[in-house]
Design a protein around this motif. Structure first.
Motif, short mmCIF file in Angstrom:
data_model
loop_
_atom_site.label_atom_id
_atom_site.label_comp_id
_atom_site.label_asym_id
_atom_site.label_seq_id
_atom_site.Cartn_x
_atom_site.Cartn_y
_atom_site.Cartn_z
N LEU A 305 0.83 -1.20 0.00
CA LEU A 305 0.00 0.00 0.00
C LEU A 305 0.87 1.25 0.00
CD1 LEU A 305 -2.83 1.28 0.23
CD2 LEU A 305 -2.59 1.12 2.72
N TRP A 306 0.59 2.14 -0.94
CA TRP A 306 1.25 3.44 -0.99
C TRP A 306 0.30 4.50 -0.43
CZ3 TRP A 306 5.51 4.90 -4.76
CH2 TRP A 306 6.23 3.77 -5.18
N LEU A 307 0.85 5.40 0.37
CA LEU A 307 0.08 6.51 0.93
C LEU A 307 0.70 7.81 0.45
CD1 LEU A 307 -2.19 7.48 2.84
CD2 LEU A 307 -0.49 7.47 4.69
N LYS A 331 -5.10 -0.31 11.29
CA LYS A 331 -4.52 -1.60 10.92
C LYS A 331 -4.35 -1.73 9.39
CE LYS A 331 -6.47 -3.88 15.00
NZ LYS A 331 -5.26 -3.55 15.78
N CYS A 332 -3.96 -0.62 8.77
CA CYS A 332 -3.65 -0.61 7.34
C CYS A 332 -2.14 -0.42 7.19
CB CYS A 332 -4.39 0.52 6.62
SG CYS A 332 -6.18 0.35 6.62
N ASP A 333 -1.46 -1.48 6.83
CA ASP A 333 0.00 -1.41 6.72
C ASP A 333 0.41 -0.62 5.48
OD1 ASP A 333 0.40 -2.90 9.00
OD2 ASP A 333 0.33 -4.82 7.91
N PHE A 373 7.64 3.50 11.33
CA PHE A 373 6.53 2.95 10.56
C PHE A 373 6.95 1.92 9.51
CE2 PHE A 373 5.18 7.24 11.90
CZ PHE A 373 4.04 6.91 12.61
N GLY A 374 8.26 1.73 9.36
CA GLY A 374 8.74 0.71 8.43
C GLY A 374 8.41 0.99 6.98
N VAL A 375 8.45 2.26 6.59
CA VAL A 375 8.07 2.63 5.23
C VAL A 375 9.28 2.96 4.37
CG1 VAL A 375 5.78 3.49 5.87
CG2 VAL A 375 7.75 5.06 5.90
N LYS A 376 9.10 2.79 3.08
CA LYS A 376 10.01 3.38 2.11
C LYS A 376 9.52 4.79 1.83
CE LYS A 376 12.22 -0.55 1.14
NZ LYS A 376 13.69 -0.76 1.28
N VAL A 377 10.41 5.64 1.34
CA VAL A 377 10.06 7.03 1.07
C VAL A 377 10.20 7.31 -0.42
CG1 VAL A 377 10.72 9.44 1.40
CG2 VAL A 377 10.64 7.88 3.36
N CYS A 378 9.15 7.93 -0.98
CA CYS A 378 9.15 8.35 -2.38
C CYS A 378 8.86 9.84 -2.42
CB CYS A 378 8.09 7.57 -3.16
SG CYS A 378 7.81 8.16 -4.85
#
Length: 431
Positions: A305-307, A331-333, A373-378
């Motif tokens: 999922l991309w936010l 609970k949306c990863d 949050f364990g995210v990649k960054v774009c």
């Protein structure tokens, strides 16, 4: 492109010449060559002049049959074209051709095309080789044509209504179209209940029946009829697909001009399509990607999922962290956090620098959200530089921008004031 005015009339000034009767047919080990008259041939005098359509059927790979319709053959080759079979070699088609007094047939493994050569009844049926009574689609009467169309009907086509035609700062000279434009048209039948999918990225209905689609890349945003990803390919629920082998604008009328046909038209003197057999969608797509190329597999995390901050959101560090925490609470990863354009300061895109008022310590902030949050960054970037950007002077002095024919830098005021576009054909600009 629509050439008709309702069911009964043509658009004012439109002059189509439809393929009517086969005057010559040659079969050989690579396919079938046809000469198709656009009028009845009652005596030798009717052969004096044209137009005459030169039609070729061939098979580049098993289960794929190409249909090329050509008017004038002396036109210079296109400078840009699609590369076919760039990744995977073709499957030998073992082409078989035959003819009799009323028909000519080409067979490519599981797919066959049968041409009616009966005088005045020219048409092409595409059928499974194993079940020739099961019609996939066909080009029936008046389904192929060369059309002269007054350019007034094409001023709003995608390729003629862009910034070079409508924005004086982008192109002070404007675009002057000739009085008439020459089109080649191929129409394929739509069966009752047949559904069409694909034709590039679209924001309307998934089923494309009833839609007029311009396959032309435009920055029109979502929720519009324009496309960021323009792909001249569509998939039918009847077990076949069609790839239009044309790198320019392709106009599709999918049951939108004639309810029982898909109209495919391009400006120029020739048009080539490939009918691709399945029978399953998976098999159609396998053959299609064999023909046009297969993308590499992205990393696994890209499928998550991309936010996005979205375009006009007034955001800073607190806002972005709130978005991510809100998704976690629900609970949306989230796998990727995308920062849209306003991560940079207004009027300074693209300077590749975080807005210091909103992100005073960007390196530390990005590290913290990755950890928490364990995210990649774009981050959003584009290939233009605003005149207000700190990089504009460097690009101007280095000759890194696209120039007009008179040597001036090409600039306009859309999106950013006085923006210039990086010239990626310049090796120094790429560095």
């Amino acid at each position: 492109m629509k050439f008709t005015d309702g069911l009964w009339l043509l658009k004012d000034g439109a002059k189509p010449a439809f393929g009517f009767t086969v005057t010559d047919v040659q079969t050989h080990d690579k396919g079938i060559d046809l000469q198709v008259s656009t009028r009845p041939i009652r005596h030798r005098g009717d052969t004096l002049g044209g137009p005459l359509l030169f039609v070729n059927l061939s098979s580049p790979s098993e289960g794929i049959i190409g249909l090329k319709v050509k008017h004038f053959g002396g036109v210079a080759p296109q400078k840009h074209d699609f590369e076919l079979f760039p990744d995977v070699p073709p499957t030998p088609p073992n082409v078989q051709t035959s003819k009799n007094p009323t028909a000519a047939t080409i067979v490519s493994g599981p797919l066959s095309a049968v041409v009616s050569t009966v005088p005045g009844q020219y048409g092409i049926d595409f059928v499974p080789t194993s079940d020739p009574k099961h019609l996939l689609t066909y080009a029936g009467p008046k389904s192929q044509a060369v059309v002269n169309l007054p350019s007034k009907w094409a001023t709003m086509s995608a390729s003629n209504s862009g910034v070079l035609a409508t924005d004086v700062s982008a192109n002070p000279a404007g675009i002057s179209l000739p009085e008439f434009l020459r089109y080649i048209l191929i129409e394929l039948n739509l069966a009752g209940g047949e559904q069409i999918y694909g034709a590039g990225e679209g924001f309307g209905g998934v089923v494309k029946n009833g839609q007029a689609i311009s396959v032309w890349n435009r920055d029109g945003g979502t929720s519009s009829e324009q496309q960021y990803k323009s792909v001249p390919f569509y998939l039918s629920s009847r077990g076949y697909g069609v790839f239009v082998n044309h790198p320019g604008e392709v106009e599709l009328e999918i049951g939108s001009e004639k309810m029982s046909r898909v109209g495919i038209s391009v400006v120029g003197e020739e048009l080539e399509i490939f009918v691709i057999y399945g029978p399953t969608p998976k098999e159609v797509l396998r053959r299609y990607t064999q023909l046009t190329g297969r993308p590499g597999l992205p990393p696994l995390w890209t499928f998550g999922l991309w936010l996005s901050t979205s375009f006009l959101t007034d955001y800073d560090e607190k806002t972005v962290s709130g978005f991510l925490q809100g998704m976690r609470d629900r609970k949306c990863d989230v796998r990727v956090m995308h920062f849209d354009c306003f991560w940079m300061k207004q009027y300074e895109w693209c300077n590749f620098t975080f807005d210091p008022d909103m992100f005073p310590n960007p390196a530390e902030y990005l590290r913290s959200i990755k950890e928490k949050f364990g995210v990649k960054v774009c981050v959003w970037i584009n290939s233009y530089i605003s005149q207000g950007s700190s990089l504009f002077k460097e690009g101007l002095e280095g000759g890194y921008f696209i120039k007009r024919t008179n040597g001036d830098v090409w600039q306009w005021d859309q999106w950013q004031p006085g923006l210039a576009i990086v010239d990626f054909t310049n090796p120094a600009a790429c560095k």
